[in-house]
Design an enzyme around this catalytic site. Sequence first.
Site, mmCIF file in Angstrom:
data_model
loop_
_atom_site.group_PDB
_atom_site.id
_atom_site.type_symbol
_atom_site.label_atom_id
_atom_site.label_comp_id
_atom_site.label_asym_id
_atom_site.label_seq_id
_atom_site.Cartn_x
_atom_site.Cartn_y
_atom_site.Cartn_z
ATOM 1 N N CYS A 167 0.807 -1.217 0.000
ATOM 2 C CA CYS A 167 0.000 0.000 0.000
ATOM 3 C C CYS A 167 0.840 1.268 0.000
ATOM 4 O O CYS A 167 0.315 2.362 -0.149
ATOM 5 C CB CYS A 167 -0.901 0.007 1.231
ATOM 6 S SG CYS A 167 0.064 -0.060 2.742
ATOM 7 N N CYS A 192 -1.014 -4.292 8.145
ATOM 8 C CA CYS A 192 -0.751 -3.060 8.900
ATOM 9 C C CYS A 192 -0.112 -3.397 10.255
ATOM 10 O O CYS A 192 0.766 -2.675 10.730
ATOM 11 C CB CYS A 192 -2.037 -2.270 9.122
ATOM 12 S SG CYS A 192 -3.134 -2.239 7.695
HETATM 13 FE FE1 FES Z 1 -1.182 -0.576 4.349
HETATM 14 FE FE2 FES Z 1 -2.634 -0.210 6.444
HETATM 15 S S1 FES Z 1 -3.340 -0.282 4.419
HETATM 16 S S2 FES Z 1 -0.483 -0.216 6.329
#
Ligand code: FES
Length: 132
Positions: free
Chosen positions: A37, A107
């Site tokens: 992400c 995460c």
């Molecule tokens: Fe990647 Fe949370 S969406 S760290």
Amino acid sequence: MAYSEKVVDHYENPRNVGSFDKGDDSVGTGMVGAPACGDVMKLQIRVNAETGVIEDARFKTYGCGSAIASSSLVTEWVKGKTLDQAAALKNSEIAEELALPPVKIHCSILAEDAIKAAVNDYRQKHTDAQTA
Ligand code: FES
């Protein structure tokens, strides 16, 4: 997607936001990124050289709510812990505490990687001073 209450709490009232001086001998810095992400997390610990206990911690996270909550939680958890205890922290414990859904597990892995990196950084700074 709905965040759990604990995530919202840490997200709205993040604990220990900020940073220590990286060059400080008593500080270990971990900086990690999530390729999936692009979120980035910096986690720092301040260690008592005599006792090897983490006395304080700070974080700065550029990322989603779960990443911010995970790093906030970790800075709370590691205070008062030894380096070994902090390095043994598992992302599953974080995910469980925050009730993270499967898509947000990475995460919490970011937070685990960050604390491990911070411990390693501190240890590398002190390899000469440490005997075992
Ligand atoms: Fe990647 Fe949370 S969406 S760290």
